[in-house]
Write an enzyme that holds these catalytic residues in place. Structure first.
Site, PDB file in Angstrom:
ATOM      1  N   ASP A  29       0.826  -1.220   0.000  1.00 58.47           N
ATOM      2  CA  ASP A  29       0.000   0.000   0.000  1.00 58.47           C
ATOM      3  C   ASP A  29       0.853   1.260   0.000  1.00 58.47           C
ATOM      4  OD1 ASP A  29      -2.393   1.330  -0.215  1.00 58.47           O
ATOM      5  OD2 ASP A  29      -2.790   1.368   1.927  1.00 58.47           O
ATOM      6  N   LYS A  74       2.122   4.781  -1.077  1.00 62.05           N
ATOM      7  CA  LYS A  74       1.593   6.013  -1.686  1.00 62.05           C
ATOM      8  C   LYS A  74       1.982   7.166  -0.760  1.00 62.05           C
ATOM      9  CE  LYS A  74      -2.882   4.937   0.401  1.00 62.05           C
ATOM     10  NZ  LYS A  74      -4.268   4.582   0.161  1.00 62.05           N
ATOM     11  N   ASN A 101       0.792   7.407   2.881  1.00 60.90           N
ATOM     12  CA  ASN A 101       1.274   6.462   3.904  1.00 60.90           C
ATOM     13  C   ASN A 101       2.741   6.674   4.266  1.00 60.90           C
ATOM     14  OD1 ASN A 101      -1.186   5.286   4.232  1.00 60.90           O
ATOM     15  ND2 ASN A 101      -0.782   3.531   2.924  1.00 60.90           N
ATOM     16  N   ASP A 121       0.707   2.574   8.336  1.00 54.89           N
ATOM     17  CA  ASP A 121      -0.484   1.845   7.861  1.00 54.89           C
ATOM     18  C   ASP A 121      -0.132   0.516   7.195  1.00 54.89           C
ATOM     19  OD1 ASP A 121      -2.980   0.991   7.141  1.00 54.89           O
ATOM     20  OD2 ASP A 121      -3.656   2.952   6.443  1.00 54.89           O
ATOM     21  N   THR A 124      -4.245   0.394  -3.770  1.00 56.08           N
ATOM     22  CA  THR A 124      -4.770   1.677  -4.226  1.00 56.08           C
ATOM     23  C   THR A 124      -4.705   1.663  -5.750  1.00 56.08           C
ATOM     24  OG1 THR A 124      -3.997   2.771  -2.225  1.00 56.08           O
ATOM     25  CG2 THR A 124      -4.324   4.178  -4.157  1.00 56.08           C
TER      26      THR A 124
END
Length: 679
Positions: free
Chosen positions: A495, A497, A500, A513, A532
């Site tokens: 995840d 991005k 985060n 996260d 995502t």
């Protein structure tokens, strides 16, 4: 004189009344602006889930990604997948209509012939009367539809958007993941539809991918050159292979030519011939599962025969250069990342048992502005809120993540939540946010984490538009170190991005996260649809099974977004994002350096086995790329570099580097299933 004073007094009173009225109007306007801002944010977040194409046929890429990325949590997939729906027989014209509909759809057109045939076979049929709703705005969807006959109307918030007629596809996002419908689709006439549920679609794709992988593994094990390789190494080779098609009489390899490619036949037959006195003499015929050219992988040789297609042929191939990147020939052993990490691997510290008590934590409040006196919220996500807290004696600040237990159960994320806590508890890495304590009650679970005072990279990126290269290099280097730590422990992150990534007080970047992280044995694959949209690797979208290579793909996407301000594959419509990812051709702006273009293109290779970071030298190849030429990795790991990100951090109250969020007065429902017993 008295009369003049009286007049002045009346004028002043009148002016005061006007001022009061203006102030009241200003307050009213401010309130309306706030309401509009809130509405815009809500619409903005819905925008990501839109599953109906806009009327405009031109897809104009935004210069920057303005809204936070929507996340998709994986749904658990049963170990044994069975297709439960009844097969509906289709005649030739129905099959033709369905195939045409699939081929003209942005996303579905990427399915191969076999997957398309399985979809045609398994589409169910349903009928609706005029005025009946097929899809209702705001409800959760699990089916896609193709119009077989009749006309439907698409509306959003009561406004007509478009009509749907024979051959149109709608609702296709629902076969990828559980998303809210953003429009209503109503039958205008009597309507007949072909439909498919998400579980059926995922079962088709996943079963086919698993079967093909097992088949290829079996084929590779029959090769004399590769027979001593283990499953992990064979899996790496499969990840690096390309599918190639040949027409009847096409020459695949020519006698006497330099050999550099190994082939496995997936479909069709290949004729092997040799030149004898100027004539081609047939030596043998090869079929499915047989292979040729394996010597080309390990030594300089010339082809000893000609191989040509007898009818249409599909092969899986790998060339020598890619093979050497994947498997070190000299000792036939998969790369050992521990050698890379030894240079600065400090002995692991164990997490001290926390002395924090829940009752000692108090919320920090905003000291000024329109939320003055409200508790500080650092972030809001699909799974909860992160609030700023401190201890009663104001000794230290913490970020406390609060998640509704009911929501976790409703979204079937219990395992992910428990795994996130397990990872953070066991982690001692300067590039990953630390967990100090965890608590629970009947409504929520709480995770008390290290507070990163510098805020999110996402917020900073939005403030400046795009980062200078030294800042992007530094941020990405911190992520590479976090990856090295996690991958060594067999944990995929999945995840990545800007939302985060957090900045600590020194400007160093930390990963936060871990809700989508997963432990995976090397050489194995997992088949969940998770992440995502803009950051998803092609193999996740295609349900082909994925592993640690997806983290390197997302690293390439991150570098691009940090340098440009928006990801390389973006659109307001998710299915267009997926189509662009599968096309896999980023457009580079003129100001992007050659080194930056090079690293992005090497990290975002469609074949996972060819991705930088996922070949035989592992993450060492990422560190050695020329884009990181100025990086002193040892100094970074021991925290001795001056972070260029420091200039992005604002001075002021401890929450000044965070977006502001209104207080949440709602209370989650109680939840007593006991899934959090070990939390």
């Amino acid at each position: 004189m008295e009369k003049q004073l009286e007049e002045l007094k009346q004028q002043l009173e009148k002016q005061c009344m006007i001022n009061q009225e203006l102030q009241r109007q200003n307050k009213d306007l401010e309130q309306r602006l706030q309401e509009k801002e809130k509405l815009l944010q809500e619409l903005d977040s819905q925008y990501h889930d839109l599953d109906f194409p806009s009327q405009s046929s031109h897809d104009i890429d935004p210069e920057v990604r303005k809204s936070r990325a929507a996340v998709i949590a994986s749904e658990p997939i049963p170990e044994t997948l069975e297709i439960k729906c009844m097969r509906v027989k289709k005649n030739a014209s129905e099959t033709n209509l369905i195939v045409k509909a699939i081929q003209k759809n942005d996303f579905l057109s990427r399915l191969d012939d076999e997957q398309t045939a399985m979809m045609v076979d398994l589409l169910a049929v349903s009928s609706f009367k005029p005025g009946e709703d097929v899809i209702k705005e705001g409800t959760e969807g699990d089916s896609m539809y193709i119009v077989a006959a009749g006309e439907l109307v698409v509306t959003q918030a009561g406004r007509n958007l478009r009509s749907l007629t024979t051959g149109d596809v709608f609702g296709e996002l629902a076969i990828l993941y559980n998303c809210k419908r953003t429009a209503t689709v109503k039958a205008k006439t009597a309507v007949r539809l072909w439909s498919m549920e998400r579980q059926t679609y995922r079962t088709i794709i996943t079963n086919k991918s698993k079967k093909k992988r097992e088949q290829l593994m079996g084929f590779l094990k029959t090769s004399h050159t590769l027979k001593d390789l283990n499953n992990v190494q064979l899996s790496k080779i499969i990840d690096s292979m390309e599918e190639v098609k040949y027409q009847d009489k096409d020459v695949i390899v020519r006698e006497g030519a330099e050999a550099n490619t190994f082939y496995i036949i997936l479909k069709g037959e290949v004729l092997v011939t040799k030149n004898v006195n100027g004539h081609q003499k047939q030596i043998r015929r090869m079929g499915k599962g047989e292979h040729f050219g394996e010597q080309a992988l390990i030594r300089e040789v010339l082809r000893t025969a000609t191989c040509s297609a007898d009818g249409p042929v599909t092969c899986f191939s790998i060339d020598k250069e890619v093979f050497e990147e994947t498997i070190p020939i000299e000792h036939l052993e998969l790369f050992d990342d521990s050698k890379v990490l030894q240079e600065a691997q400090a002995p692991e510290k164990t997490n001290p048992s926390s002395t924090l008590r829940f009752k000692d934590l108090v919320p920090v409040q905003y000291q000024e502005g329109r939320y003055q006196g409200d508790p500080v919220t650092l972030g809001v996500g699909g799974f909860g809120r992160v609030e700023l807290v401190t201890t009663l004696n104001h000794g230290k600040y913490y970020a406390m993540k609060r998640v509704s237990k009911k929501h976790i159960v409703a979204k079937r994320q219990e395992e992910h939540m428990l795994f996130e806590k397990k990872i953070l508890k066991a982690t001692q890495c300067d590039f990953i946010v630390g967990l100090h304590a965890s608590f629970k009650n009947s409504r929520y679970i709480y995770m008390v984490m290290e507070f990163c005072v510098g805020g999110e990279i996402w917020t900073k990126l939005k403030e400046v538009g795009r980062f200078d290269e030294p800042i992007a290099v530094f941020c990405t280097s911190c992520v590479v170190e976090a990856y090295a730590y996690l991958h060594k422990k067999n944990i995929m992150y999945r995840d990545l991005k800007p939302e985060n990534l957090m900045l600590d007080v020194k400007g160093y970047v930390k990963l936060v996260d871990f809700g989508f992280a997963k432990e995976l044995v090397r050489g194995e694959k997992t088949y969940s649809f998770v992440g995502t949209p803009e950051y998803m690797a092609p193999e996740i979208i295609k349900n082909q099974g994925h592993d640690f290579a997806v983290d390197f793909w997302s690293l390439g996407v991150l570098i691009y977004e940090l340098l440009v301000g928006s990801p390389p594959f973006s659109s307001s419509e998710p299915q267009k994002i997926y189509a662009k990812i599968l096309d896999g051709v980023p457009k580079y702006p003129p100001y992007m350096s050659e080194a930056a273009k090079s690293i992005v293109s090497k990290l975002c290779r469609p074949r996972p086995g060819q991705r930088l970071g996922n070949t035989k030298n592992g993450i060492k190849d990422v560190r050695n790329h020329r884009w990181f030429g100025s990086m002193n990795w040892h100094k970074l790991r021991v925290g001795q570099l001056d972070a260029p990100t420091v200039r992005l951090i604002r001075k002021g109250p401890c929450y000044i580097n965070f977006d502001r969020f209104p207080v949440d007065q709602t209370k989650a429902e109680e939840e007593f299933s006991g899934w959090d017993r070990e939390f």
